[in-house]
Design a protein around this motif. Structure first.
Motif, short mmCIF file in Angstrom:
data_model
loop_
_atom_site.label_atom_id
_atom_site.label_comp_id
_atom_site.label_asym_id
_atom_site.label_seq_id
_atom_site.Cartn_x
_atom_site.Cartn_y
_atom_site.Cartn_z
N MET A 1 -47.91 28.00 -52.39
CA MET A 1 -47.58 28.16 -50.97
C MET A 1 -48.08 29.50 -50.44
N THR A 2 -48.06 30.54 -51.25
CA THR A 2 -48.62 31.83 -50.83
C THR A 2 -50.11 31.68 -50.55
N SER A 3 -50.83 31.00 -51.43
CA SER A 3 -52.25 30.78 -51.22
C SER A 3 -52.51 29.95 -49.97
N VAL A 4 -51.71 28.92 -49.76
CA VAL A 4 -51.87 28.09 -48.56
C VAL A 4 -51.67 28.93 -47.31
N ARG A 5 -50.61 29.73 -47.27
CA ARG A 5 -50.34 30.57 -46.09
C ARG A 5 -51.45 31.58 -45.85
N ILE A 6 -51.94 32.20 -46.91
CA ILE A 6 -53.01 33.19 -46.77
C ILE A 6 -54.28 32.52 -46.28
N ARG A 7 -54.64 31.40 -46.83
CA ARG A 7 -55.86 30.70 -46.42
C ARG A 7 -55.74 30.18 -44.99
N ARG A 8 -54.60 29.70 -44.58
CA ARG A 8 -54.42 29.26 -43.20
C ARG A 8 -54.49 30.45 -42.23
N ALA A 9 -53.89 31.55 -42.62
CA ALA A 9 -53.94 32.76 -41.79
C ALA A 9 -55.38 33.25 -41.65
N GLU A 10 -56.13 33.21 -42.74
CA GLU A 10 -57.52 33.64 -42.70
C GLU A 10 -58.33 32.74 -41.76
N GLN A 11 -58.09 31.43 -41.81
CA GLN A 11 -58.79 30.50 -40.92
C GLN A 11 -58.46 30.79 -39.47
N MET A 12 -57.20 31.05 -39.18
CA MET A 12 -56.79 31.36 -37.80
C MET A 12 -57.40 32.68 -37.34
N GLY A 13 -57.41 33.68 -38.22
CA GLY A 13 -57.99 34.97 -37.89
C GLY A 13 -59.49 34.85 -37.65
N ARG A 14 -60.17 34.10 -38.48
CA ARG A 14 -61.61 33.90 -38.32
C ARG A 14 -61.92 33.19 -37.00
N LYS A 15 -61.13 32.16 -36.68
CA LYS A 15 -61.34 31.43 -35.43
C LYS A 15 -61.13 32.37 -34.23
N TRP A 16 -60.07 33.18 -34.29
CA TRP A 16 -59.80 34.13 -33.21
C TRP A 16 -60.97 35.09 -33.05
N LEU A 17 -61.46 35.63 -34.18
CA LEU A 17 -62.56 36.58 -34.14
C LEU A 17 -63.83 35.94 -33.57
N GLU A 18 -64.13 34.74 -33.99
CA GLU A 18 -65.32 34.04 -33.46
C GLU A 18 -65.20 33.83 -31.95
#
Length: 80
Positions: free
Chosen positions: A51-68
């Motif tokens: 679950m930690t990995s899932v949360r980190i990977r989802r957060a990274e995807q959201m952060g990347r989308k925001w940055l793009e």
């Protein structure tokens, strides 16, 4: 999450990557929750790392989308 981590973290992260991909391919928004429950019944340690990995990977995807989006907006404002 990979890069010299311990066995459980590496195992959980690989499972998280596979599960997130399956979640998208199958369009199943309950897949992660169901898999998490399955893991919890046999190994709480693995379930927590998963679950930690899932949360980190989802957060990274959201952060990347925001940055793009932010970069695209800035380019549009400057006419690039």
């Amino acid at each position: 999450m990979s890069g010299g981590g311990d066995f459980i973290t590496d195992l959980a992260d690989q499972l998280a990557q596979d599960a997130l991909q399956a979640e998208q391919e199958l369009n199943d928004d309950r897949l992660i929750e169901q898999l998490s429950n399955t893991l919890r019944s046999t190994s709480q340690t693995l379930q927590e790392a998963f679950m930690t990995s899932v949360r980190i990977r989802r957060a990274e995807q959201m952060g990347r989308k925001w940055l793009e989006n932010r970069i695209a907006k800035a380019k549009a404002e400057t006419g690039e």
